[in-house]
Design an enzyme around this catalytic site. Structure first.
Site, mmCIF file in Angstrom:
data_model
loop_
_atom_site.group_PDB
_atom_site.id
_atom_site.type_symbol
_atom_site.label_atom_id
_atom_site.label_comp_id
_atom_site.label_asym_id
_atom_site.label_seq_id
_atom_site.Cartn_x
_atom_site.Cartn_y
_atom_site.Cartn_z
ATOM 1 N N SER A 214 1.024 -1.140 0.177
ATOM 2 C CA SER A 214 -0.086 -0.296 -0.319
ATOM 3 C C SER A 214 0.374 1.360 -0.131
ATOM 4 C CB SER A 214 -1.121 0.255 1.622
ATOM 5 O OG SER A 214 -1.490 -1.244 1.422
ATOM 6 N N LYS B 77 0.270 3.351 -3.239
ATOM 7 C CA LYS B 77 -0.808 4.166 -2.720
ATOM 8 C C LYS B 77 -0.533 6.333 -3.243
ATOM 9 C CE LYS B 77 -4.061 1.112 -0.360
ATOM 10 N NZ LYS B 77 -4.808 0.455 1.072
ATOM 11 N N TYR C 61 -3.741 -2.768 -10.151
ATOM 12 C CA TYR C 61 -3.515 -2.637 -8.747
ATOM 13 C C TYR C 61 -3.274 -3.832 -7.722
ATOM 14 C CZ TYR C 61 -5.030 -2.151 -3.832
ATOM 15 O OH TYR C 61 -5.051 -1.784 -1.899
ATOM 16 N N TYR D 259 -4.595 4.444 7.776
ATOM 17 C CA TYR D 259 -6.882 3.978 8.036
ATOM 18 C C TYR D 259 -6.903 4.005 9.646
ATOM 19 C CZ TYR D 259 -3.629 -0.181 4.527
ATOM 20 O OH TYR D 259 -3.148 -0.209 3.705
ATOM 21 N N VAL E 242 0.916 -3.401 3.834
ATOM 22 C CA VAL E 242 1.034 -4.735 4.986
ATOM 23 C C VAL E 242 2.275 -5.519 4.597
ATOM 24 C CG1 VAL E 242 0.121 -6.248 2.503
ATOM 25 C CG2 VAL E 242 -1.000 -6.683 5.259
#
Lengths: 304, 304, 304, 304
Positions: A64, A67, A191, A239, A257
């Site tokens: 992530s 991102k 992705y 998050y 992660v």
């Protein structure tokens, strides 16, 4: 920061001595096998120096953390029109929550939860096929790091596609609200490959230099966008543990992660840590503690 | 910052020319009467200078900005034990939402939504009666501002008690989960009076100096706590518009429904703005735009 | 139904032999003390006979079973205007949930969850004081049962007021949405006393006869309202266990946290069971099983 | 029921005169084209007679009414083990809501919301391919109606697959929780074809006779299962309008987005209505009103 070398060595030592290391992500087969105790840290400072400690040569998939790069690239492509499709608010939910997506009619709260990142990747597919979109992504990251050896690990990508039912649910759900242009299979194929970009901490810290606005590095996005991406990293980068990270570390950061975290000390340094064991929020346990220690020892918190 | 005077003048002019000014809070009678177009700004800088523009002498009730001072005071009283009863994460909900409180069994997400602030005020009542707790609160604010003329407006407090059903619901709900020690009536009586502390922008900017860690001002809390309060102001200071504020302004800030906002540029300045018209999130519309302009013109964003 | 005597005796025996009896409500002091194993059942049939088994002389507070009588009474007072303030849909949430109340802006889903019942009681206070409203309620129940010895247990009511924070939260919350006319203290004072009406199973079964449309009993509400109240008892009478009760028992029913359940076999019988041990939904564990057995042995299910 | 013919004629006349007819489902192209004003009703009584009014020869796709037949068939295959994977409680949410699925970890609330029906269809694929499962489904419905002319409309099925993103999201989401055995594409292919079973009201009323336990018709499931399916139709058969339907009509019923409703008067009659215009809950507007009138005129409500 002449003391940075000893500081990193001390932190690496402290991390090795921590009683707990968290648990490696278990839902991605390729990640579940990795020893959660491993640790590495790299810091690139404004004067161009690089400091490291731990397993700084070991590559990991950035997951992530990608991102952040995808967002920077997408803003270059579609500009602020992106914010019609994705918000800028913390979600207060888990990274893969679908609940809020129903309440907000298919518009993800921010680009750093999975749903939002899927929309960002969707924009990267405008006018091109997945292979080209991924090529563009890889070029962006390599240019940011000034390192052409950065690659994607296809085995991890494949493993994630096989276990990616939750992300398929998110993509189809947004499709049902008209907030996905391309086919879910294509968007998620892209992705998952983007998440499987592999780097070591030195490469990742170098790739993050443009967000720290360090001198003499490729400035890939405008200063205003840099500030906004950093703001999003503070409010949404971890998050439903974003508040905790800001509270304890005080730096913009984005976790993956796979155990990696990119943290930014604006004007001062770009920092990458890696330790695969995760805490309850799904963020690197030792990575977070290490950054907390680094911020405390350097006084780099943006909050005073 | 020799240019700060002209910058503030320019901002005040721009705000007067803004086509929209938002709507004054309508659920508190005393606030609903106030002209939403009014505007004031004050900045206290590290060198001790104070710059102002607009109606800098006009007093307003600071409302939820008081949550910052109450938090600082409470941490002094009960220390980090407070975090057993209140979280540090953005809520992703309106300021007076009760929904999340059910999902999280009576523990508010953070000290800046109403439920969390009520718990903070509850801690200030340990071992004393409301009048004493309010006395302590007023002393703290006066000391922070080095100004003994700061008072509470009892008419506004009374008006809020009369229309405070939502806050009574929050208090009773937390009581049912054992997260309120004192009687709801006493806690809310104290809370509404604390919200009715009255200041002008100069007084408020002065009261915020300790959070900007300016030199030669009373240091009321430890540097670590200052950082943490600032972190909370960024992630949670503007309710479900916190992400937007961080994205646009890039400074720790706390808004009040009376139209005031306290913003902090760590090490550089303490800033107060006031304009009673509110945006969709319940934060001062012109106040937010003014801070966005100030951050852009000064480069004070903490995010680069 | 000449076999009803032996059937009830058999059920009482089976209940005594059940390995589990559930747990008495622990949040109301007066209820927590009661032995959860106790059991009683009474059935009044269309031919006017009464059959019993177990402790049919033992009185218990009917608690939420009172919501059925309050609803019938309120519909007589305000008519279908009640449905402007309360819905007729299952809530899918716990009996004391406040979450849905926020989503639906202060309008409770149905009159059998706490929030809805509080609104119903609020209507009973129109034009009178709590003592009068309670007098009317008691008269209604006594007339339904044709038994003037039915009383309220003030000690239980007092105990519930002391621990009623959740209900106070619900009342204040609805007040904040303009869906409570009278002061929360007055409404809840009335509500808790209504819950403390004390009956034994024979009295309760007799009080329910009007809902079974038995011949030769006082018809207190119109046939159409009887059908609608029974419909609500099926869809909403057991909170988030209503589907389970309909699935297993197949009769309109309303449970109370004191362990009582009133069940209706339209045209055939009015049934009351009592056993203080509760299941996970907060409904009498043995009472539910007993009704399941009774429906199976008599074929009284309304579903075929 | 010698008066049934005139009653149905009267109802058909009343429906034609109703000022509103609702709106045809717009998200399925093939349905959007259908005139919402059309109306038909058929009643099969215990003595074997069939009464009709309106367009009783016009076929329509039964859509979600098929969930009742699929449930009956699935219970025959996997028995009560089904309830490990699906609940029996009203959802309190829209038919295609995904929100609750997250809160309850992939276990749908009941078999009549889309998520639950998808799980039911998943069980029908155990040990066979979609074509075989659909064959079994069609055989079941034909046997129930004693009519071999019943078919599936493949054009409607295809149209629904193309616009079925929400259902794909539900399927993938349950897959991510391990509550879907077969591939989402296969399950949904089967599901959409099952929804496209085409009948007129006479065929549908005949297919429902086993649920009314009428004499001399094929008894396809045990009496206990019949009762339970009817119970589920009352509590969950009309999504978040189930309470309203029970309140107004008082019969077990299951609606479909094509405008059909199957209603059961246990021991007395099986009833089918059709009118494509939908109310706010997504149930046939005139169909619901017609059933309300029928229940009032016949006294068939199960609630007294």
């Amino acid at each position: 920061m002449t003391m940075l070398g000893p500081i990193l060595a001390q932190i690496a030592e402290e991390m090795a001595a921590l009683p707990e290391s968290g648990v490696s992500a278990d839902y991605i087969l390729e990640l579940a096998r990795i020893d959660p105790d491993q640790f590495a840290i790299a810091v690139v400072t404004a004067d161009g120096q690089t400091f490291t400690a731990g397993l700084s040569d070991t590559a990991f998939t950035i997951q992530s953390v990608s991102k952040v790069f995808a967002l920077a690239l997408s803003l270059g492509h579609v500009g602020d029109a992106l914010w019609q499709r994705v918000g800028v608010e913390p979600s207060g939910q888990r990274f893969d929550s679908i609940l809020q997506l129903e309440q907000e009619r298919g518009r993800p709260r921010n680009p750093f939860i999975n749903a939002g990142a899927i929309v960002v990747t969707d924009t990267l597919l405008d006018g091109c096929v997945p292979r080209e979109a991924l090529g563009g992504m890889l070029r962006f990251v390599r240019e940011a790091a000034e390192d052409d050896s950065i690659l994607i690990d296809p085995a991890v990508a494949k493993s994630e596609i096989a276990t990616g039912a939750r992300n398929f649910a998110l993509a189809h759900y947004m499709k049902s609200h008209g907030n996905l242009v391309h086919a879910p299979e294509l968007v998620l194929g892209t992705y998952f490959h983007q998440c499987a970009i592999e780097m070591n901490v030195v490469q990742l810290a170098r790739a993050g230099r443009f967000l720290a606005s360090l001198p003499d590095v490729p400035q890939l996005v405008s200063p205003e966008r840099v500030r906004r991406i950093n703001a999003l990293m503070v409010t949404c980068g971890h998050y439903d543990g974003s508040g905790d990270f800001a509270f304890r570390v005080g730096l913009p950061g984005k976790s993956g992660v796979g155990g990696g975290i990119l943290a930014i000390a604006p004007g001062r340094a770009s920092i990458a840590v890696w330790s695969p064991g995760l805490n309850v929020y799904g963020n690197s346990l030792r990575g977070t503690v290490a950054l907390e220690r680094l911020a405390a020892l350097t006084g780099w918190s943006v909050f005073g």
